[in-house]
Design a protein around this motif. Sequence first.
Motif, short mmCIF file in Angstrom:
data_model
loop_
_atom_site.label_atom_id
_atom_site.label_comp_id
_atom_site.label_asym_id
_atom_site.label_seq_id
_atom_site.Cartn_x
_atom_site.Cartn_y
_atom_site.Cartn_z
N PHE A 246 0.85 -1.19 0.00
CA PHE A 246 0.00 0.00 0.00
C PHE A 246 0.88 1.23 0.00
N ILE A 247 0.54 2.19 -0.84
CA ILE A 247 1.32 3.42 -0.95
C ILE A 247 0.43 4.62 -0.71
N ALA A 248 1.02 5.67 -0.12
CA ALA A 248 0.29 6.90 0.18
C ALA A 248 1.32 7.97 0.52
N GLY A 249 0.83 9.16 0.84
CA GLY A 249 1.70 10.24 1.30
C GLY A 249 2.12 11.20 0.21
N GLU A 250 2.13 10.72 -1.04
CA GLU A 250 2.47 11.56 -2.18
C GLU A 250 1.98 10.85 -3.43
N HIS A 251 1.97 11.57 -4.54
CA HIS A 251 1.52 10.98 -5.79
C HIS A 251 2.47 9.88 -6.24
N CYS A 252 1.91 8.78 -6.75
CA CYS A 252 2.73 7.70 -7.30
C CYS A 252 2.53 7.64 -8.80
N ASP A 253 3.59 7.85 -9.53
CA ASP A 253 3.52 7.79 -10.99
C ASP A 253 3.39 6.34 -11.47
N TYR A 254 2.95 6.19 -12.70
CA TYR A 254 2.69 4.85 -13.24
C TYR A 254 3.96 4.02 -13.33
N GLU A 255 5.08 4.62 -13.75
CA GLU A 255 6.31 3.85 -13.93
C GLU A 255 6.79 3.26 -12.61
N ASP B 4 3.95 12.31 -14.27
CA ASP B 4 3.71 10.96 -14.79
C ASP B 4 4.24 10.82 -16.21
N ALA B 5 4.00 11.84 -17.03
CA ALA B 5 4.45 11.79 -18.42
C ALA B 5 5.98 11.80 -18.50
N VAL B 6 6.62 12.62 -17.69
CA VAL B 6 8.09 12.67 -17.69
C VAL B 6 8.67 11.31 -17.31
N LEU B 7 8.07 10.67 -16.32
CA LEU B 7 8.60 9.40 -15.82
C LEU B 7 8.37 8.23 -16.77
N VAL C 235 11.35 13.04 -10.52
CA VAL C 235 11.04 14.32 -11.16
C VAL C 235 10.21 15.18 -10.23
N ALA C 236 10.31 16.49 -10.40
CA ALA C 236 9.42 17.44 -9.73
C ALA C 236 9.03 18.50 -10.75
N VAL C 237 7.73 18.73 -10.86
CA VAL C 237 7.21 19.78 -11.74
C VAL C 237 6.42 20.77 -10.88
N PHE C 238 6.64 22.06 -11.10
CA PHE C 238 5.92 23.08 -10.36
C PHE C 238 5.75 24.31 -11.26
N GLY C 239 4.83 25.17 -10.90
CA GLY C 239 4.53 26.33 -11.71
C GLY C 239 5.42 27.51 -11.40
N VAL C 240 5.80 28.24 -12.44
CA VAL C 240 6.58 29.47 -12.28
C VAL C 240 5.93 30.56 -13.13
N PRO C 241 6.13 31.84 -12.78
CA PRO C 241 5.47 32.93 -13.52
C PRO C 241 6.00 33.08 -14.94
N GLU C 242 5.08 33.47 -15.84
CA GLU C 242 5.45 33.73 -17.23
C GLU C 242 4.57 34.86 -17.74
N ALA C 243 5.15 35.83 -18.41
CA ALA C 243 4.46 37.08 -18.72
C ALA C 243 3.21 36.90 -19.56
N ILE D 237 10.75 16.82 -23.56
CA ILE D 237 9.83 17.83 -24.08
C ILE D 237 8.97 17.24 -25.20
N THR D 238 9.59 16.46 -26.08
CA THR D 238 8.85 15.81 -27.16
C THR D 238 7.83 14.84 -26.59
N LEU D 239 8.23 14.10 -25.57
CA LEU D 239 7.32 13.14 -24.93
C LEU D 239 6.11 13.86 -24.33
N ILE D 240 6.34 14.98 -23.68
CA ILE D 240 5.24 15.74 -23.07
C ILE D 240 4.27 16.23 -24.15
N ARG D 241 4.80 16.69 -25.26
CA ARG D 241 3.93 17.15 -26.35
C ARG D 241 3.06 16.01 -26.87
N GLU D 242 3.62 14.79 -26.90
CA GLU D 242 2.86 13.63 -27.39
C GLU D 242 1.80 13.19 -26.39
#
Length: 673
Positions: A393-402, A544-547, A555-563, A591-596
């Motif tokens: 059993f897993i918990a505490g944070e998101h678990c990616d598919y891989e 999940d997609a990156v992994l 991996v860690a993904v988070f939001g940053v400001p963009e004009a 990046i290519t994988l994320i676009r797909e």
Amino acid sequence: MELKENKMNIDCSDSSLYGLPPEAHSPKYLEAYCKSVQNPIAFWQELGHLLDWDRPWDQVLDNSNSPFTKWYVGGYLNACYNAIDRHILAGRGDKVALIHDSPLTNVVRKVTYQELYEQVLQLAGGLAKMGVTKGDRVVIYMPLIPETIIAMLAIVRLGAVHSVVFGGFAARELCSRIEHVEPKLVIAANAGVEPGRVVPYLDILHSAINMSRWKPPQRNIIFMREQVVLDKLDDNADILWDAVLAMSDPNEPVACVPIEANDPLYILYTSGTTDKPKGVLRTIGGHLVALMYTLKMIYGIQPGDTWWAASDMGWVVGHSYICYGPLCLGATSVMYEGKPDRTPDPGQYFRIIDQHKVCSIFSVPTSFRVIRRADPEIKYGKQYSLKSLRAIFIAGEHCDYETKAWIHKTFKVPVLNHWWQTETGSAITATCLGFQQNLNPPMYSTGLPLVGYDVKILKKDGSEAAPTELGRIVLKLPLPPGNMASLYRNDELYRKLYFQKFPGYYDTMDAGYKDERGYIFVTARDDDVINVAGHRLSTSSLEDAVLRHPDVVDVAVFGVPEATKGQVPLCLYIPVDNCKKTDAKLSTEIITLIREVVGPIAAFRLITSVNNLPRTRSGKTMRKAMADFARNERVVLPATIDDASVFVEIRRALQHLGYAMTAPDPIVAKLLD
């Protein structure tokens, strides 16, 4: 302690009202779930008999002062009696209660229920001589050793209230908890052990009390870990554990003090990764019922089984499923004092399963990512048998598919994600072994709502979201037994924080969605959702997609400001060891994988590799801290951070992408002492 068959007539077709089509789910689950939400009084009345009561309750449910719901009103019981005494009286004293497995100290120690009973009795007798009585608070500052549980049970035997502080906290953090809880005394070990270093608990405790406005009226009780280090006590401030045991009169054993079901069992402060710590107040009656029920029905554990919750006593998992749940049930609980990979090798999870015949494990996904990264071919683990293992059993944070797929392939048992919070004390959603549920739930789901939880997904205006539409996850009131009763000494904050935004509901502050079959998907803390040009994307879906890329292990993904777009995702990833590709080539492939997988709408271009990511000691990735750091904000890192030095590399990586250019150095809480 047997669960009786549900005799009440329930129309399971009504389950569709809760988004649970009856044709898609186990009849056993649907019957229990429908009863729990349609007639909670009858449902929890029956389950209350899992415990031994000194006096039966007068009223199962009192919701007259919502959200301060009360369960089993007027019933009296004792947590220590239910965890130990009743097993002794039933002739099961020779059964092993605790297995302390500590590669850090080369110790494997088994404690039977009888031995646990005798040591708890002695400590309780000594505490009573030191003036600890019903309602007093006692702080515990100890590592993951049996004496920590002995201290917890001795305190509640007297009707007192414990507040366990994670042993990794430094003096200022410990001080803040001592000041808030105002304990009669503190029980501590003299030292903790981490790979390559000894943590000086005694020095930290003395510093904390010296700076504290509250001075405990009694001396600190110190358990001396002689195999780690010998320390000299301050005779005016400290007293040895063994000396307190010697105070106990064997001719006058301390009886269990009955307390009302809605009186406090413990105060546990949340880790404070995003805010100041809050003291979660847990009451005894409903909590113990929920723990016994969930240990059986979610995890499939029966009396006598060996169960391993890979956590620490300083976290809610330790309280619920290292201590109270397994012991009240009469199971064997493993206490592992070590790391997944470095103590001494990445084969330790496999060894523990084999050596102690573990039936089920509860851990965080990061632990398995660590093992995978250190030993991807399982060269260390292959020598051990996994025949006893039924599920992970897993918990505490998101678990990616891989990661989930790797765990399943490696351990060859169902890998079941579930979701809960410190505030709830046990799971909100899960895939339950005891309900004969489908053990292959939809990818990324945290399972179905547990009994008693009417889970809704609401939009910002309070209206209900459509299936698969992202929104805020809330729980309809009243909450089932086991949830926190309030925040210690702050009822107003409790009401405002959790119940004001969506009246009639508990606000989990998590984002997610529900599919057409009622499965819940927890995508992120709500502030981890990235708003890219008006499109809401969860960090977990991008991770999940990156992994999916075979050369990425974390991996860690988070939001940053963009004009132009307001926010865009930024990705920091850890490549596999000995990766032959350059950072530029691998980043381009990702990046290519994320676009797909996700599409161009993700605006996914900010990406670079790192060697490590900042995490708390419980394994949670500190995305918010990195996001704030990227925005040049002052970041105060919690004392729970595992290694603050990784921010040197994080700064370099972010500046390479054009962020954190003027960010001040993070302030580490433990360096403020």
